[in-house]
Design a protein around this motif. Structure first.
Motif, PDB file in Angstrom:
ATOM      1  N   THR A 273       0.828  -1.219   0.000  1.00  0.00           N
ATOM      2  CA  THR A 273       0.000   0.000   0.000  1.00  0.00           C
ATOM      3  C   THR A 273       0.862   1.270   0.000  1.00  0.00           C
ATOM      4  O   THR A 273       0.403   2.314  -0.452  1.00  0.00           O
ATOM      5  N   TYR A 274       2.082   1.156   0.472  1.00  0.00           N
ATOM      6  CA  TYR A 274       2.972   2.330   0.409  1.00  0.00           C
ATOM      7  C   TYR A 274       3.058   2.860  -1.015  1.00  0.00           C
ATOM      8  O   TYR A 274       3.132   4.067  -1.232  1.00  0.00           O
ATOM      9  N   TYR A 275       3.057   1.971  -1.974  1.00  0.00           N
ATOM     10  CA  TYR A 275       3.269   2.349  -3.371  1.00  0.00           C
ATOM     11  C   TYR A 275       1.983   2.656  -4.132  1.00  0.00           C
ATOM     12  O   TYR A 275       2.035   3.061  -5.288  1.00  0.00           O
ATOM     13  N   LEU A 276       0.853   2.408  -3.520  1.00  0.00           N
ATOM     14  CA  LEU A 276      -0.421   2.602  -4.246  1.00  0.00           C
ATOM     15  C   LEU A 276      -0.813   4.076  -4.308  1.00  0.00           C
ATOM     16  O   LEU A 276      -0.561   4.837  -3.404  1.00  0.00           O
TER      17      LEU A 276
ATOM     18  N   VAL B 138      -6.951  -4.159 -10.470  1.00  0.00           N
ATOM     19  CA  VAL B 138      -6.219  -4.419  -9.227  1.00  0.00           C
ATOM     20  C   VAL B 138      -4.769  -3.976  -9.382  1.00  0.00           C
ATOM     21  O   VAL B 138      -4.157  -4.195 -10.424  1.00  0.00           O
ATOM     22  N   LYS B 139      -4.233  -3.333  -8.342  1.00  0.00           N
ATOM     23  CA  LYS B 139      -2.868  -2.795  -8.419  1.00  0.00           C
ATOM     24  C   LYS B 139      -1.884  -3.517  -7.501  1.00  0.00           C
ATOM     25  O   LYS B 139      -0.669  -3.266  -7.567  1.00  0.00           O
TER      26      LYS B 139
ATOM     27  N   GLY C 180       5.008  -3.995 -14.684  1.00  0.00           N
ATOM     28  CA  GLY C 180       5.838  -3.358 -13.667  1.00  0.00           C
ATOM     29  C   GLY C 180       5.110  -2.377 -12.772  1.00  0.00           C
ATOM     30  O   GLY C 180       5.590  -2.046 -11.681  1.00  0.00           O
ATOM     31  N   THR C 181       3.949  -1.947 -13.202  1.00  0.00           N
ATOM     32  CA  THR C 181       3.186  -0.987 -12.402  1.00  0.00           C
ATOM     33  C   THR C 181       2.375  -1.667 -11.301  1.00  0.00           C
ATOM     34  O   THR C 181       1.786  -0.998 -10.458  1.00  0.00           O
TER      35      THR C 181
END
Lengths: 208, 208
Positions: free
Chosen positions: A205-208, B173-174, B188-189
């Motif tokens: 979640t840090y990167y979201l 979804v991420k 990569g994202t």
DNA sequence: AACTGTGAAGTTTTTCACAGCC
DNA sequence: GGCTGTGAAAAACTTCACAGTT
């Protein structure tokens, strides 16, 4: 962890070997006989140089111009990791998680056999879960001693994890995989690893 | 992952923050109000210098001579990790593992709420598991889109993991937490993390 | 031509050690 | 006296790049 003549292999390298082994087993299952550091690297998202260097710690497993014989490399890695034998494992905690662990078929063919399932609750003890009858924690020490079990998976609530871990160490267990979301103190001679899905989610979640 | 003006914080640092947060929450629960890098380090088996340096990336959270206010530090770390909000999570796979995940109470108070449980098997769809009615994978894309779900936990057999992961990415979804013992390729994202207990066990057996 | 194994170089991560503050 | 925050030093880890082999 080392002697003077044989410098210790970095722990971070050891940690990657199970990933190599897993990918190699997959390649074998796909019918492949030979692979390369490049192919492995692509699959694992690790550089080919890294893989070659890691493997080189244990001897020359590959052939220049050719690559690595998958079957041979699997055998060597299994030997290095000592999973060319079957380890008996005790599971402590017969809740939802302990139950899922006990049902999981994926341990068997990778070097581990669940031998016993323990719980402290009288409601659970005696109950059948998967192939196991839940044993009382009061018999844990004796049973682990008797069967010379070296590995345990801890699936108890966080507030009991330290107490149970102490008992496991007392019983002769040398490696603990702790699923409880809490840090455990064990003597330096005991291996411990953690599984806490929430730490992984919070990392992402840090990167979201 | 960085701009010129704000150099990226190392991923390895981000990975430790959830551990700090977990330990701090524990300290708070024990009634403590203040802690120090030394106390935290002792509990986590991490050097105090490491903890101070990690935290310093995000600003001065402590007071010289005093240490860190636990409540304040928890709030700051939650903000950094973006878990001062509740993330909806989809679980795919309603087998033993998916069921255990769905029953687990430990996600709720750490920033995550399971919103849906999907499975492909007609036997499972419609069945009640914990608080959920299992939904068919055929509705997964639409549901994830509609609810704007960004995080998924994958608890399907290894042979289906890649296909389902592709569908998850397609649905928006991420971040994926993959419990299947297989490497998945994603753009990569997309964030991806793995949980495979056997790799941990094999890591430990090296030292036994 | 393709690939490994490996010193050397480069980069990242950790630890040291101390000035500054409570 | 006890503690943080942090440059500098040290250690660990990864990548480069190429000689050597098939």
């Amino acid at each position: 962890m080392s002697s003077l003549s044989t410098p210790a292999i970095p722990d971070i390298v050891i940690g990657r070997l199970p990933l190599y082994l897993r990918a190699l087993t997959r390649l074998r299952q796909e019918g492949k006989l030979v692979t390369s550091s490049h192919e492995l690297g692509r699959r694992l998202d690790i550089s080919s140089a890294q893989i070659r260097k890691d493997l080189s710690h244990f001897g020359g497993f590959g052939k220049q111009g050719t690559g690595y014989q998958i079957e041979f490399l699997i055998e060597r890695l299994q030997a290095v990791l000592q999973v060319n034998q079957e380890w008996m494992v005790a599971v402590i905690g017969a809740g939802n998680l302990g139950s899922a662990i006990s049902h999981y078929r994926g341990f068997q063919d990778r070097g581990f056999r669940i031998a016993h399932l323990f719980d402290i609750s009288p409601d659970k003890v005696g109950q059948r879960i998967g192939a196991f009858v839940v044993l009382p924690v009061s018999e844990m020490r004796e049973t682990i001693r008797k069967d010379d079990i070296k590995i345990a998976m801890l699936a108890v609530p966080a507030e009991h994890a330290q107490t149970v871990a102490d008992q496991l160490v007392e019983a002769g267990v040398k490696a603990i995989l702790n699923y409880a979301p809490i840090n455990i103190n064990v003597p330096g001679t005991i291996q411990i690893q953690y599984i806490d899905p929430v730490t992984h989610l919070q990392h992402m979640t840090y990167y979201l």
